[in-house]
Design an enzyme around this catalytic site. Structure first.
Site, PDB file in Angstrom:
ATOM      1  N   LYS A 234       0.897  -1.170   0.136  1.00  0.00           N
ATOM      2  CA  LYS A 234      -0.063   0.034   0.275  1.00  0.00           C
ATOM      3  C   LYS A 234       1.009   1.228  -0.075  1.00  0.00           C
ATOM      4  O   LYS A 234       1.653   1.693   0.842  1.00  0.00           O
ATOM      5  CB  LYS A 234      -0.927  -0.014   1.323  1.00  0.00           C
ATOM      6  CG  LYS A 234      -1.608   1.353   1.298  1.00  0.00           C
ATOM      7  CD  LYS A 234      -2.675   1.294   2.713  1.00  0.00           C
ATOM      8  CE  LYS A 234      -2.999   2.593   3.058  1.00  0.00           C
ATOM      9  NZ  LYS A 234      -3.652   2.642   4.316  1.00  0.00           N
ATOM     10  N   ASP A 239      -2.472  10.370   3.888  1.00  0.00           N
ATOM     11  CA  ASP A 239      -4.103  10.092   3.980  1.00  0.00           C
ATOM     12  C   ASP A 239      -4.831  11.172   4.470  1.00  0.00           C
ATOM     13  O   ASP A 239      -4.744  10.898   6.042  1.00  0.00           O
ATOM     14  CB  ASP A 239      -4.323   8.798   4.582  1.00  0.00           C
ATOM     15  CG  ASP A 239      -5.739   8.157   4.623  1.00  0.00           C
ATOM     16  OD1 ASP A 239      -6.544   8.814   3.905  1.00  0.00           O
ATOM     17  OD2 ASP A 239      -6.104   7.419   5.451  1.00  0.00           O
ATOM     18  N   LYS A 246     -10.025  13.080   8.693  1.00  0.00           N
ATOM     19  CA  LYS A 246      -9.395  12.743   9.903  1.00  0.00           C
ATOM     20  C   LYS A 246      -9.243  13.681  10.762  1.00  0.00           C
ATOM     21  O   LYS A 246      -9.286  15.133  10.550  1.00  0.00           O
ATOM     22  CB  LYS A 246      -8.144  12.238   9.954  1.00  0.00           C
ATOM     23  CG  LYS A 246      -7.966  10.758   9.057  1.00  0.00           C
ATOM     24  CD  LYS A 246      -6.273   9.981   8.820  1.00  0.00           C
ATOM     25  CE  LYS A 246      -6.270   9.037   8.182  1.00  0.00           C
ATOM     26  NZ  LYS A 246      -6.881   7.782   8.729  1.00  0.00           N
ATOM     27  N   ASP A 257       1.457   6.392   5.858  1.00  0.00           N
ATOM     28  CA  ASP A 257       0.431   5.337   5.159  1.00  0.00           C
ATOM     29  C   ASP A 257       1.137   4.792   3.914  1.00  0.00           C
ATOM     30  O   ASP A 257       0.334   3.880   3.361  1.00  0.00           O
ATOM     31  CB  ASP A 257      -0.703   6.089   4.942  1.00  0.00           C
ATOM     32  CG  ASP A 257      -2.130   5.530   5.188  1.00  0.00           C
ATOM     33  OD1 ASP A 257      -1.965   4.470   5.898  1.00  0.00           O
ATOM     34  OD2 ASP A 257      -3.079   5.950   4.648  1.00  0.00           O
ATOM     35  N   ASP A 316     -12.301   7.267   4.255  1.00  0.00           N
ATOM     36  CA  ASP A 316     -11.146   7.068   4.809  1.00  0.00           C
ATOM     37  C   ASP A 316     -10.717   5.568   4.877  1.00  0.00           C
ATOM     38  O   ASP A 316      -9.544   5.332   5.519  1.00  0.00           O
ATOM     39  CB  ASP A 316     -11.220   7.387   6.487  1.00  0.00           C
ATOM     40  CG  ASP A 316      -9.893   7.539   6.952  1.00  0.00           C
ATOM     41  OD1 ASP A 316      -8.872   7.705   6.421  1.00  0.00           O
ATOM     42  OD2 ASP A 316      -9.917   7.648   8.515  1.00  0.00           O
ATOM     43  N   GLU A 318      -9.491   3.894   2.460  1.00  0.00           N
ATOM     44  CA  GLU A 318      -9.056   3.870   1.132  1.00  0.00           C
ATOM     45  C   GLU A 318      -7.913   2.805   0.694  1.00  0.00           C
ATOM     46  O   GLU A 318      -7.579   2.333  -0.400  1.00  0.00           O
ATOM     47  CB  GLU A 318      -8.646   5.104   0.593  1.00  0.00           C
ATOM     48  CG  GLU A 318      -7.181   5.506   0.975  1.00  0.00           C
ATOM     49  CD  GLU A 318      -6.821   5.561   2.555  1.00  0.00           C
ATOM     50  OE1 GLU A 318      -5.655   5.285   2.916  1.00  0.00           O
ATOM     51  OE2 GLU A 318      -7.587   5.601   3.549  1.00  0.00           O
ATOM     52  N   ARG A 320      -7.832  -0.395   1.307  1.00  0.00           N
ATOM     53  CA  ARG A 320      -8.174  -1.702   0.637  1.00  0.00           C
ATOM     54  C   ARG A 320      -8.572  -1.518  -0.616  1.00  0.00           C
ATOM     55  O   ARG A 320      -8.578  -2.257  -1.667  1.00  0.00           O
ATOM     56  CB  ARG A 320      -9.263  -2.052   1.554  1.00  0.00           C
ATOM     57  CG  ARG A 320     -10.566  -1.377   1.616  1.00  0.00           C
ATOM     58  CD  ARG A 320     -11.347  -1.672   2.843  1.00  0.00           C
ATOM     59  NE  ARG A 320     -10.749  -1.104   3.939  1.00  0.00           N
ATOM     60  CZ  ARG A 320     -11.277  -1.287   5.419  1.00  0.00           C
ATOM     61  NH1 ARG A 320     -12.392  -1.985   5.367  1.00  0.00           N
ATOM     62  NH2 ARG A 320     -10.561  -0.987   6.497  1.00  0.00           N
TER      63      ARG A 320
END
Length: 467
Positions: A234, A239, A246, A257, A316, A318, A320
């Site tokens: 990933k 993010d 967030k 991230d 949030d 995102e 996956r």
């Protein structure tokens, strides 16, 4: 020119045949037995040294050597086997110069690796550099293997520690290409609207709001006919949470991230540097989950590369989404082993904390190999259940699946089950939901980005390589 190194810093280990001073790694029992060098033992007793874990006592010279440090005592505490990398402190405690370890019955490989891991500093933005402390490779330790593992961990740490203004999708691609070029791999990328043309709609969706175009990076190395391994990481370079934004506290560390991408790049480095007989594929969907008038929205429904439709119930969730397209792509030509790594869910941290690397797989033999490697490498892993009873929770009334089940229960499991929908042909698959960060300093790791599980995974992959 990428600023990242694909070999460890030259100052970690002393050159062969260097003149070195001894560091005696001792327990309280060693002091009581009196088996230590007499000068060092006398000094330890005079100083009231107790050999507490992580403590250091410098031993001065005598006679013509008075005023010089000629040796050091390093405390292991009463149970040294509980801290295989305790020697990580030495690079911060010892005076500059070349040293060697004097030990009894301890794993020389772990002692040297611990020293090397503890020598890491992220100094890209610092004007003051650390002093040069070097350790001689202990007898029984493989220098090339130690340097290979350090290079991998240092690369992962450097990538995660770099702030997003210098580590957006284009910069991550540059580092990815630099790694591939160093080892003669083939590297390609699909960028921006080409993702739609090439049928990677979810990667495009997540990254389209950013000024830095989303992209899918691919590295291929090795020979056909060898066992095929695919690594997927990933690469969400920052993010915000998207429109489901967030809070400030939760956003503060979101430069990490892309920790999954950093970790698979470190793992790929070890595989390539060792020249393992592996047909290697590395995939990194590199995006920034930003907010603009083109951001994807809660309630949107998108068709994935695999054809499954996904309802967006939280922007949030995102990670996956970008993994789904990459996993589906890899699954179209199924490898012998597929591993994905991602800083995916807070639920995984609630389950196992920040020091274990949790993973999911339904391959019992693979899991046993992971755990065996974790023990031998002192690289802790923990298996979480891929419980199919929760698969119903990712179903959606309006689409095939949702990216964010309601209720908040078993969040790391439902995320793994979401990803499993996109891996249907590959026999052996494992998903690692890692933290990618050290919150409190350890002997072998400063606060900051961290490599999780990759040394154990390297050993596992090494065991499946064609001999």
């Amino acid at each position: 020119m990428t600023p990242y190194q694909y070999l460890p810093r030259a100052s970690v280990f002393a050159v062969e045949h260097a003149v070195t001073r001894p560091v005696y790694a001792v327990t309280p029992a060693d002091l009581d037995d009196g088996l230590l060098d007499p000068v060092a033992l006398a000094w330890a007793k005079a100083a009231g040294y107790k050999a507490e874990a992580g403590s250091l006592l410098l031993v001065p010279g005598q006679g013509s050597g008075a005023g010089e440090v000629v040796a050091a005592l390093f405390g292991l505490g009463s149970e040294p086997t509980d801290a295989p990398f305790a020697t990580g402190r030495l690079s911060r405690l010892l005076p500059a110069g070349d040293w060697h370890l004097e030990t009894k019955g301890l794993d020389a490989r772990h002692l040297a690796l611990g020293f090397g891991l503890g020598s890491y500093r992220f100094e890209r933005y610092k004007s003051e550099k650390q002093r040069d402390v070097r350790l001689a490779i202990p007898s029984g330790a493989d220098r090339a293997e130690l340097e290979r593992q350090l290079a991998a961990v240092f690369l992962a740490r450097d990538l995660i520690n770099t702030p997003t203004n210098d580590m957006g999708p284009p910069e991550l691609e540059a580092a990815f290409r630099g790694l591939g070029e160093h080892y003669g791999a083939t590297v390609t990328s699909i960028v921006g609207n080409d993702l739609l043309e090439r049928n990677f709609p979810l990667i495009h969706t997540v990254g389209r709001a950013s000024a830095s175009a989303p992209r899918l990076l691919e590295l291929r190395w090795g020979q056909k006919g060898h066992p095929r391994v695919t690594l997927v990481g990933k690469g969400v370079c920052f993010d915000t949470g998207g429109l489901d934004i967030k809070g400030a506290a939760n956003m503060a560390l979101m430069k990490k991230d892309m920790g999954g991408a950093a970790n698979v790049m470190g793992l790929a480095l070890m595989i390539m540097d060792a020249g393992l007989a592996i047909d290697l594929q590395v995939l990194v969907p590199a995006v920034e989950n930003s907010i603009s008038d083109s951001a994807f929205r809660p309630g949107d429904i998108y068709r994935s590369r695999k054809g499954l439709t996904v309802q967006i119930d939280n922007t949030d969730a995102e990670g996956r989404l970008v993994l789904a397209d990459a996993l589906a792509y890899a699954d179209e030509t199924p490898p012998d082993l597929m591993i994905d790594m991602a800083t995916l869910t807070g639920a995984a941290r609630v389950a196992v904390g920040t020091e274990l690397a949790p993973y999911f797989t339904d391959d019992e033999d693979l899991s046993a190999k992971f755990m065996q490697a974790a023990k031998s490498e002192a690289d802790p892993l923990w298996r979480l259940p891929l419980w199919m009873g929760y698969d119903k929770d990712i179903r959606s009334k309006a689409a095939d699946i949702t990216n964010s089940p309601s209720g908040g229960m078993a969040g790391s499991i439902t995320a793994a089950l979401f990803l499993k929908r996109f891996v249907t042909a590959t026999k052996s698959w494992a998903h690692f939901d890692i933290y990618g960060w050290v919150l409190a300093e350890k002997p072998h790791a400063p606060v900051g980005g961290e490599a999780f599980a990759i040394r154990a995974l390297y050993r596992t992959i090494q065991s499946m390589a064609r001999k």
